[in-house]
Design a protein around this motif. Structure first.
Motif, PDB file in Angstrom:
ATOM      1  N   VAL A 172     100.982   7.514  49.373  1.00  0.00           N
ATOM      2  CA  VAL A 172     100.824   6.452  50.364  1.00  0.00           C
ATOM      3  C   VAL A 172     101.616   6.800  51.611  1.00  0.00           C
ATOM      4  O   VAL A 172     102.497   7.655  51.602  1.00  0.00           O
ATOM      5  CB  VAL A 172     101.284   5.072  49.826  1.00  0.00           C
ATOM      6  CG1 VAL A 172     100.337   4.545  48.768  1.00  0.00           C
ATOM      7  CG2 VAL A 172     102.718   5.148  49.319  1.00  0.00           C
ATOM      8  N   SER A 173     101.290   6.068  52.667  1.00  0.00           N
ATOM      9  CA  SER A 173     101.993   6.250  53.926  1.00  0.00           C
ATOM     10  C   SER A 173     102.136   4.894  54.589  1.00  0.00           C
ATOM     11  O   SER A 173     101.162   4.129  54.671  1.00  0.00           O
ATOM     12  CB  SER A 173     101.203   7.197  54.836  1.00  0.00           C
ATOM     13  OG  SER A 173     101.748   7.203  56.134  1.00  0.00           O
TER      14      SER A 173
ATOM     15  N   MET B 103     109.099   2.874  53.564  1.00  0.00           N
ATOM     16  CA  MET B 103     109.557   2.681  52.189  1.00  0.00           C
ATOM     17  C   MET B 103     108.347   2.616  51.277  1.00  0.00           C
ATOM     18  O   MET B 103     107.324   2.007  51.629  1.00  0.00           O
ATOM     19  CB  MET B 103     110.359   1.388  52.064  1.00  0.00           C
ATOM     20  CG  MET B 103     111.529   1.278  53.008  1.00  0.00           C
ATOM     21  SD  MET B 103     112.741   2.592  52.799  1.00  0.00           S
ATOM     22  CE  MET B 103     113.468   2.124  51.230  1.00  0.00           C
ATOM     23  N   LYS B 104     108.467   3.236  50.101  1.00  0.00           N
ATOM     24  CA  LYS B 104     107.379   3.171  49.132  1.00  0.00           C
ATOM     25  C   LYS B 104     107.955   3.210  47.727  1.00  0.00           C
ATOM     26  O   LYS B 104     108.985   3.835  47.495  1.00  0.00           O
ATOM     27  CB  LYS B 104     106.385   4.305  49.342  1.00  0.00           C
ATOM     28  CG  LYS B 104     106.988   5.687  49.199  1.00  0.00           C
ATOM     29  CD  LYS B 104     105.971   6.759  49.505  1.00  0.00           C
ATOM     30  CE  LYS B 104     106.603   8.139  49.387  1.00  0.00           C
ATOM     31  NZ  LYS B 104     105.675   9.226  49.774  1.00  0.00           N
ATOM     32  N   GLU B 105     107.251   2.543  46.832  1.00  0.00           N
ATOM     33  CA  GLU B 105     107.665   2.520  45.430  1.00  0.00           C
ATOM     34  C   GLU B 105     106.447   2.791  44.571  1.00  0.00           C
ATOM     35  O   GLU B 105     105.357   2.283  44.855  1.00  0.00           O
ATOM     36  CB  GLU B 105     108.217   1.140  45.049  1.00  0.00           C
ATOM     37  CG  GLU B 105     109.487   0.733  45.757  1.00  0.00           C
ATOM     38  CD  GLU B 105     110.718   1.387  45.175  1.00  0.00           C
ATOM     39  OE1 GLU B 105     111.766   1.360  45.831  1.00  0.00           O
ATOM     40  OE2 GLU B 105     110.626   1.924  44.050  1.00  0.00           O
ATOM     41  N   LYS B 106     106.633   3.548  43.521  1.00  0.00           N
ATOM     42  CA  LYS B 106     105.520   3.796  42.608  1.00  0.00           C
ATOM     43  C   LYS B 106     105.232   2.551  41.786  1.00  0.00           C
ATOM     44  O   LYS B 106     106.150   1.836  41.374  1.00  0.00           O
ATOM     45  CB  LYS B 106     105.872   4.945  41.668  1.00  0.00           C
ATOM     46  CG  LYS B 106     105.941   6.295  42.355  1.00  0.00           C
ATOM     47  CD  LYS B 106     106.250   7.396  41.364  1.00  0.00           C
ATOM     48  CE  LYS B 106     106.318   8.746  42.067  1.00  0.00           C
ATOM     49  NZ  LYS B 106     106.666   9.837  41.123  1.00  0.00           N
ATOM     50  N   GLY B 107     103.951   2.331  41.570  1.00  0.00           N
ATOM     51  CA  GLY B 107     103.544   1.274  40.669  1.00  0.00           C
ATOM     52  C   GLY B 107     103.346   1.828  39.274  1.00  0.00           C
ATOM     53  O   GLY B 107     104.053   2.743  38.850  1.00  0.00           O
ATOM     54  N   ASP B 108     102.364   1.307  38.577  1.00  0.00           N
ATOM     55  CA  ASP B 108     102.143   1.706  37.188  1.00  0.00           C
ATOM     56  C   ASP B 108     101.286   2.959  37.039  1.00  0.00           C
ATOM     57  O   ASP B 108     101.374   3.651  36.034  1.00  0.00           O
ATOM     58  CB  ASP B 108     101.486   0.557  36.411  1.00  0.00           C
ATOM     59  CG  ASP B 108     102.377  -0.671  36.396  1.00  0.00           C
ATOM     60  OD1 ASP B 108     101.873  -1.783  36.604  1.00  0.00           O
ATOM     61  OD2 ASP B 108     103.599  -0.505  36.188  1.00  0.00           O
TER      62      ASP B 108
ATOM     63  N   LEU C  62      92.294   5.766  52.420  1.00  0.00           N
ATOM     64  CA  LEU C  62      91.910   4.356  52.452  1.00  0.00           C
ATOM     65  C   LEU C  62      92.952   3.612  53.270  1.00  0.00           C
ATOM     66  O   LEU C  62      94.150   3.692  52.994  1.00  0.00           O
ATOM     67  CB  LEU C  62      91.838   3.783  51.030  1.00  0.00           C
ATOM     68  CG  LEU C  62      90.833   4.437  50.086  1.00  0.00           C
ATOM     69  CD1 LEU C  62      90.889   3.791  48.710  1.00  0.00           C
ATOM     70  CD2 LEU C  62      89.413   4.357  50.637  1.00  0.00           C
ATOM     71  N   GLU C  63      92.456   2.902  54.290  1.00  0.00           N
ATOM     72  CA  GLU C  63      93.369   2.236  55.215  1.00  0.00           C
ATOM     73  C   GLU C  63      93.398   0.738  54.983  1.00  0.00           C
ATOM     74  O   GLU C  63      92.374   0.112  54.714  1.00  0.00           O
ATOM     75  CB  GLU C  63      92.923   2.495  56.654  1.00  0.00           C
ATOM     76  CG  GLU C  63      92.825   3.953  57.051  1.00  0.00           C
ATOM     77  CD  GLU C  63      94.178   4.582  57.271  1.00  0.00           C
ATOM     78  OE1 GLU C  63      94.264   5.822  57.193  1.00  0.00           O
ATOM     79  OE2 GLU C  63      95.157   3.839  57.490  1.00  0.00           O
ATOM     80  N   CYS C  64      94.582   0.178  55.119  1.00  0.00           N
ATOM     81  CA  CYS C  64      94.743  -1.266  55.009  1.00  0.00           C
ATOM     82  C   CYS C  64      95.612  -1.733  56.166  1.00  0.00           C
ATOM     83  O   CYS C  64      96.714  -1.197  56.374  1.00  0.00           O
ATOM     84  CB  CYS C  64      95.406  -1.621  53.682  1.00  0.00           C
ATOM     85  SG  CYS C  64      95.756  -3.375  53.476  1.00  0.00           S
ATOM     86  N   VAL C  65      95.118  -2.713  56.912  1.00  0.00           N
ATOM     87  CA  VAL C  65      95.854  -3.226  58.060  1.00  0.00           C
ATOM     88  C   VAL C  65      95.970  -4.735  57.941  1.00  0.00           C
ATOM     89  O   VAL C  65      94.990  -5.415  57.656  1.00  0.00           O
ATOM     90  CB  VAL C  65      95.139  -2.859  59.383  1.00  0.00           C
ATOM     91  CG1 VAL C  65      95.886  -3.454  60.566  1.00  0.00           C
ATOM     92  CG2 VAL C  65      95.023  -1.351  59.527  1.00  0.00           C
TER      93      VAL C  65
ATOM     94  N   PHE D 299      99.125   0.266  55.820  1.00  0.00           N
ATOM     95  CA  PHE D 299      99.539   0.897  54.563  1.00  0.00           C
ATOM     96  C   PHE D 299      98.356   1.710  54.076  1.00  0.00           C
ATOM     97  O   PHE D 299      97.305   1.152  53.756  1.00  0.00           O
ATOM     98  CB  PHE D 299      99.932  -0.183  53.550  1.00  0.00           C
ATOM     99  CG  PHE D 299     100.613   0.310  52.305  1.00  0.00           C
ATOM    100  CD1 PHE D 299     100.417  -0.344  51.096  1.00  0.00           C
ATOM    101  CD2 PHE D 299     101.477   1.386  52.326  1.00  0.00           C
ATOM    102  CE1 PHE D 299     101.059   0.069  49.932  1.00  0.00           C
ATOM    103  CE2 PHE D 299     102.127   1.813  51.179  1.00  0.00           C
ATOM    104  CZ  PHE D 299     101.915   1.151  49.976  1.00  0.00           C
ATOM    105  N   SER D 300      98.512   3.019  54.050  1.00  0.00           N
ATOM    106  CA  SER D 300      97.400   3.913  53.725  1.00  0.00           C
ATOM    107  C   SER D 300      97.547   4.472  52.323  1.00  0.00           C
ATOM    108  O   SER D 300      98.651   4.860  51.914  1.00  0.00           O
ATOM    109  CB  SER D 300      97.351   5.069  54.720  1.00  0.00           C
ATOM    110  OG  SER D 300      97.244   4.581  56.041  1.00  0.00           O
ATOM    111  N   LEU D 301      96.441   4.523  51.616  1.00  0.00           N
ATOM    112  CA  LEU D 301      96.391   5.143  50.290  1.00  0.00           C
ATOM    113  C   LEU D 301      95.663   6.470  50.429  1.00  0.00           C
ATOM    114  O   LEU D 301      94.589   6.527  51.031  1.00  0.00           O
ATOM    115  CB  LEU D 301      95.665   4.240  49.301  1.00  0.00           C
ATOM    116  CG  LEU D 301      95.544   4.746  47.864  1.00  0.00           C
ATOM    117  CD1 LEU D 301      96.907   4.764  47.180  1.00  0.00           C
ATOM    118  CD2 LEU D 301      94.569   3.882  47.074  1.00  0.00           C
TER     119      LEU D 301
END
Lengths: 114, 113
Positions: free
Chosen positions: A66-67, A54-59, A21-24, A74-76
């Motif tokens: 992610v990438s 940089m990435k951080e885990k959520g809940d 899933l891509e987000c731009v 920001f890709s999921l």
């Protein structure tokens, strides 16, 4: 005018498939977030990123990765989709400092895993 | 663990009624609290609250934050059918340029004619 774009709006995938899933965003935002939304559970944070690479885990990061190779994207990734990942996925971005009224959301990606 | 809890989870009222939606939080490094309205698409921003006791108002909607008791309320007076939506509360955590945004479960409001 759309500022946060989720290119895949509706997807149907099979169990075990790899899903991207891509987000731009075009606003040069530092912070980007991925949520999933399920009835009665609100938006639950999967992962977030405050800078390139940089990435951080959520809940609820389990089953996701992610990438963020470029600031605007920001890709999921669902490495092996499962039926319990059927949901609506929402991307958001905001400036550094997370000023509340400058958080922008995408239109959402509805994923069905069969 | 950071947590945002909304109540009630759902509410059915008639046009003209006044509703109060609640949001409580237990988080570290609180920065601000946000309210959103969501109608079958991306959430739309309503209010940002950072200081206790200062009411934010927009038309029939108002909101206030209590940082001592760790909660916020969203009031809607003289409700209309167009107010039917999911109302989301979110808390911004963190400092500097990094941070986190976490949401409550949402309150689904249905306003009947």
């Amino acid at each position: 005018d759309v500022k946060v774009t989720q290119s895949s709006r509706y997807l149907v995938k099979r169990t075990g498939e790899k899903v991207f899933l891509e987000c731009v965003q075009d606003m040069d935002h530092e912070n980007m977030f991925w949520y999933r939304q399920d009835p009665g559970l609100g938006l639950r944070l999967i992962y977030f990123s405050y800078d390139v690479k940089m990435k951080e885990k959520g809940d609820i990061p389990e089953g996701y990765s992610v990438s963020r190779e470029k600031k605007e994207r920001f890709s999921l990734i669902l490495e092996s989709a499962s039926t319990n990942q059927t949901s609506m996925y929402l991307c958001a971005s905001t400036v550094g400092g997370l000023s509340g009224n400058t958080i922008y959301f995408g239109e959402g990606s509805w994923l069905t895993v069969v | 663990e950071d947590k945002v809890v909304q109540s009630p989870l759902s509410l059915v009222v008639h046009e003209g009624d006044t509703v109060t939606l609640n949001c409580s939080y237990e988080v570290t490094n609180f920065r601000s609290l946000l309210w959103y309205k969501q109608e079958k698409k991306a959430p739309t921003f309503l209010f940002m609250l950072t200081s206790s006791g200062i009411e934010k108002k927009s038309g029939r909607l108002s909101s206030i934050l209590d940082k001592k008791e760790l909660f916020s309320i969203l009031n809607i007076t003289a409700t209309q059918t167009g107010d039917s939506a999911i109302y989301l509360c979110a808390v911004v955590l963190g400092s500097g340029n990094t941070g986190k945004l976490i949401f409550g479960q949402g309150t689904t409001l249905q306003v009947k004619p």
